[in-house]
Design an enzyme around this catalytic site. Structure first.
Site, short mmCIF file in Angstrom:
data_model
loop_
_atom_site.label_atom_id
_atom_site.label_comp_id
_atom_site.label_asym_id
_atom_site.label_seq_id
_atom_site.Cartn_x
_atom_site.Cartn_y
_atom_site.Cartn_z
N ARG A 83 7.68 82.43 60.91
CA ARG A 83 8.26 81.73 62.06
C ARG A 83 8.41 82.77 63.17
O ARG A 83 8.80 83.92 62.89
CB ARG A 83 9.63 81.12 61.74
CG ARG A 83 9.59 79.86 60.90
CD ARG A 83 9.05 78.65 61.68
NE ARG A 83 9.03 77.43 60.88
CZ ARG A 83 7.97 76.99 60.18
NH1 ARG A 83 6.85 77.68 60.16
NH2 ARG A 83 8.04 75.85 59.52
N GLU B 278 8.14 78.38 70.70
CA GLU B 278 7.08 77.36 70.59
C GLU B 278 7.65 76.03 71.08
O GLU B 278 8.82 75.73 70.82
CB GLU B 278 6.65 77.18 69.12
CG GLU B 278 5.81 78.31 68.60
CD GLU B 278 5.37 78.09 67.13
OE1 GLU B 278 5.31 76.91 66.69
OE2 GLU B 278 5.09 79.07 66.45
N HIS C 274 -0.01 78.51 65.65
CA HIS C 274 0.74 78.00 64.48
C HIS C 274 -0.15 77.06 63.66
O HIS C 274 0.21 75.91 63.39
CB HIS C 274 2.03 77.30 64.94
CG HIS C 274 3.02 77.09 63.82
ND1 HIS C 274 4.37 76.95 64.04
CD2 HIS C 274 2.86 76.98 62.48
CE1 HIS C 274 4.99 76.76 62.88
NE2 HIS C 274 4.07 76.78 61.92
N1 LIG Z 1 2.28 79.54 59.93
C1 LIG Z 1 2.24 78.50 59.13
O1 LIG Z 1 1.44 77.60 59.30
C2 LIG Z 1 3.18 78.44 57.96
C3 LIG Z 1 2.79 77.72 56.81
C4 LIG Z 1 3.66 77.73 55.71
C5 LIG Z 1 4.87 78.38 55.78
N2 LIG Z 1 5.23 79.01 56.92
C6 LIG Z 1 6.52 79.71 57.01
O2 LIG Z 1 6.52 80.73 56.03
C7 LIG Z 1 7.74 80.69 55.31
C8 LIG Z 1 7.47 81.13 53.90
O3 LIG Z 1 6.67 80.16 53.25
P1 LIG Z 1 6.66 80.03 51.66
O4 LIG Z 1 5.93 78.80 51.35
O5 LIG Z 1 6.20 81.31 51.04
O6 LIG Z 1 8.20 79.83 51.38
P2 LIG Z 1 9.02 80.22 50.06
O7 LIG Z 1 10.34 79.59 50.19
O8 LIG Z 1 8.19 79.91 48.86
O9 LIG Z 1 9.17 81.81 50.13
C9 LIG Z 1 10.02 82.47 51.02
C10 LIG Z 1 10.50 83.75 50.35
O10 LIG Z 1 11.23 84.53 51.31
C11 LIG Z 1 12.32 85.14 50.64
N3 LIG Z 1 13.34 85.57 51.57
C12 LIG Z 1 14.35 84.85 52.12
N4 LIG Z 1 15.09 85.64 52.93
C13 LIG Z 1 14.55 86.88 52.90
C14 LIG Z 1 14.85 88.10 53.54
N5 LIG Z 1 15.89 88.22 54.38
N6 LIG Z 1 14.06 89.17 53.29
C15 LIG Z 1 13.00 89.07 52.46
N7 LIG Z 1 12.68 87.92 51.79
C16 LIG Z 1 13.43 86.84 52.04
C17 LIG Z 1 12.79 84.05 49.68
O11 LIG Z 1 13.59 84.59 48.64
C18 LIG Z 1 11.46 83.49 49.19
O12 LIG Z 1 11.01 84.15 48.02
C19 LIG Z 1 8.21 79.22 55.41
O13 LIG Z 1 9.61 79.14 55.33
C20 LIG Z 1 7.70 78.80 56.76
O14 LIG Z 1 8.69 79.03 57.73
C21 LIG Z 1 4.41 79.07 58.01
O1 LIG Z 2 6.24 75.36 57.47
C1 LIG Z 2 5.09 74.93 57.42
O2 LIG Z 2 4.67 74.26 56.46
C2 LIG Z 2 4.11 75.27 58.50
O3 LIG Z 2 4.68 76.07 59.47
C3 LIG Z 2 3.40 74.07 59.03
O4 LIG Z 2 2.02 74.31 59.01
C4 LIG Z 2 3.83 73.71 60.40
O5 LIG Z 2 3.01 72.69 60.91
P1 LIG Z 2 3.65 71.55 61.79
O6 LIG Z 2 4.69 70.91 60.95
O7 LIG Z 2 4.28 72.20 62.99
O8 LIG Z 2 2.53 70.62 62.10
#
Ligand SMILES: NC(=O)c1ccc[n+]([C@@H]2O[C@H](COP(=O)([O-])OP(=O)(O)OC[C@H]3O[C@@H](n4cnc5c(N)ncnc54)[C@H](O)[C@@H]3O)[C@@H](O)[C@H]2O)c1
Ligand SMILES: O=C(O)[C@H](O)[C@H](O)COP(=O)(O)O
Length: 399
Positions: A209, A238, A255
């Site tokens: 994020r 964003e 994103h």
């Molecule tokens: N750019 C994108 O399209 C996209 C897609 C998927 C997820 N994301 C983002 O990525 C994040 C992670 O995704 P995920 O599926 O791996 O989630 P997840 O919940 O499986 O993993 C997140 C990990 O971060 C750890 N964590 C929490 N606080 C922390 C800290 N202060 N320091 C270090 N580690 C910490 C948690 O313990 C967990 O293991 C989501 O929360 C989302 O915001 C973005």
């Molecule tokens: O958290 C997620 O799963 C991702 O950031 C996701 O791809 C965001 O996509 P949006 O919901 O903004 O379409």
């Protein structure tokens, strides 16, 4: 009869959910309390904040987000109001890992360096970070993992403190949720001091994020020339990313790291499963679930050709892998579209529209695990291709 309001960016929402009731699809930023006046079920994506105050005066009893991140949904307060809450954890993790690996290979190829032997620091080792750690090792990269919540739970390590990771990593990649409050707040987790603690010339990746990294501090670090490369998929503010920052980063995308079609469909399927579970607790009859197979079947076999190029040095191997993956996903094309449509747009309102439009019209991209590699993969690259990229090799009979 249920009335379901769904973000129009949830693919196949009508097919999946109209069997449960009427479906109204709206752009996520147009899902207002007024739009929910007749809705019992609300299905959102990350652009729609949902809290008890959003739902006051509406009949909504179930909220699900077809996303991994949940920082836009006040899950605890909603649950305390007796509202069912769900999301799609891990649905798009493979897609994000493909994006990160594509970014690293592209940067390596453009800088004529290899990835083997570099140290990758993964901050947040959940669905995305965990998969990335495994795949990076298969690419010959050494991995350090930092995840205090998991370390405190006693999950098997080794774990390193953030300070150690920043000091020892050639590449730092962030995969935590956005959390604004203790005990594990991540808002500006990487601020000026932490960015200053990274190695000179280190690379930084953020596909978690935007606000997990302090954008102003990052801009200053990039202006000073301290960092070697940066790849950003997510932005503070964003849908109005900071254009000065975006102009300075090596890879900039709107994103979409999690936007592989397979991951988005998985999000729809997971939300449907959660809705069914909730409906069963309400004694609601359950129709047959949606079958995503016809949506997922590719129009033609997904094949990439093994490049005919030398693989005798680490940089040649990174370039070879980059040439292979670009046939499946050209991250530079996403970067070009972003720069052309968003970064050059001075007016913030029009920039926001352009950002949303790039996301709404995102071309179909498939997860690399769907691809087969045709032709000869040199023996030393077999683990990198199969486990690092997740692609299948032709069987000898196919060659
Ligand atoms: N750019 C994108 O399209 C996209 C897609 C998927 C997820 N994301 C983002 O990525 C994040 C992670 O995704 P995920 O599926 O791996 O989630 P997840 O919940 O499986 O993993 C997140 C990990 O971060 C750890 N964590 C929490 N606080 C922390 C800290 N202060 N320091 C270090 N580690 C910490 C948690 O313990 C967990 O293991 C989501 O929360 C989302 O915001 C973005
Ligand atoms: O958290 C997620 O799963 C991702 O950031 C996701 O791809 C965001 O996509 P949006 O919901 O903004 O379409």
């Amino acid at each position: 009869m249920l009335h379901i309001v769904a973000d129009a960016n949830i693919p196949h929402a009508r097919e999946a959910f109209s069997r449960y009731g009427t479906v109204t699809a709206l752009p996520g930023r147009e899902i207002t309390p007024e739009a929910l006046s007749g809705a019992n079920v609300l299905l959102v994506r990350s652009v729609t904040p949902v809290s008890p105050s959003t739902l006051v005066g509406t009949p909504v009893r179930f909220v699900a987000s077809a996303t991994a991140g949940m920082d836009h949904v006040a899950a605890g307060p909603l649950a305390r109001e007796g509202i069912g809450v769900a999301h799609a954890p891990g649905s798009n993790a493979a897609s994000v890992v493909d994006w990160v690996v594509a970014a690293l290979l592209r940067i390596a190829a453009e800088k004529h360096v290899g990835l083997e032997g570099k140290t990758l620091g993964v901050v947040g080792v959940g669905a995305v970070g965990g998969r990335l750690a495994d795949r990076a090792r298969a690419l010959g990269v050494r991995v350090l993992r930092c995840d205090p919540p998991r370390a405190e739970r006693g999950d098997p390590g080794p774990w390193v403190p953030l300070a150690t990771l920043l000091d020892a990593s050639d590449i730092v990649t962030v995969h935590t949720p956005l959390a604004r409050e203790a005990p594990h707040a991540t808002l500006h987790l990487l601020g000026a001091a932490k960015l200053g603690a990274m190695r000179d010339g280190a690379w930084l990746v953020n596909a978690a994020r935007g606000p997990v990294v302090d954008g102003d501090a990052l801009f200053r670090a990039l202006a000073s020339g301290r960092l070697g490369a940066t790849a950003l998929d997510v932005w503070e503010g964003e849908p109005v990313p900071n254009t000065s920052l975006a102009s300075r980063v090596d890879i900039a995308t709107p994103h979409i790291a999690g936007y592989a079609f397979d991951g988005k469909i998985r999000g729809t399927v997971m939300v449907e499963a959660a809705l069914r579970e909730w409906l069963s607790t309400q004694g609601h009859p359950l129709p047959e679930p949606w079958d995503p197979e016809s949506a997922l079947a590719p129009e033609a076999p997904l094949v990439v050709d093994a490049p005919l190029a030398p693989v005798d040095t680490p940089e040649a191997r990174a370039a070879w892998l980059d040439a292979l993956v670009r046939q499946a996903y050209d991250i530079r094309a996403d970067d070009r579209r972003f720069r052309g449509a968003v970064v050059t747009m001075p007016d913030p309102d029009r920039r926001a529209v352009a950002f949303a439009e790039l996301r709404r019209t995102y071309p179909v991209r498939r997860e690399w695990s769907r691809y087969r590699v045709r032709g000869h993969v040199p023996e030393p690259l077999v683990p990198a291709v199969t486990r690092g990229l997740g692609m299948a090799l032709d069987t000898p009979g196919d060659r």
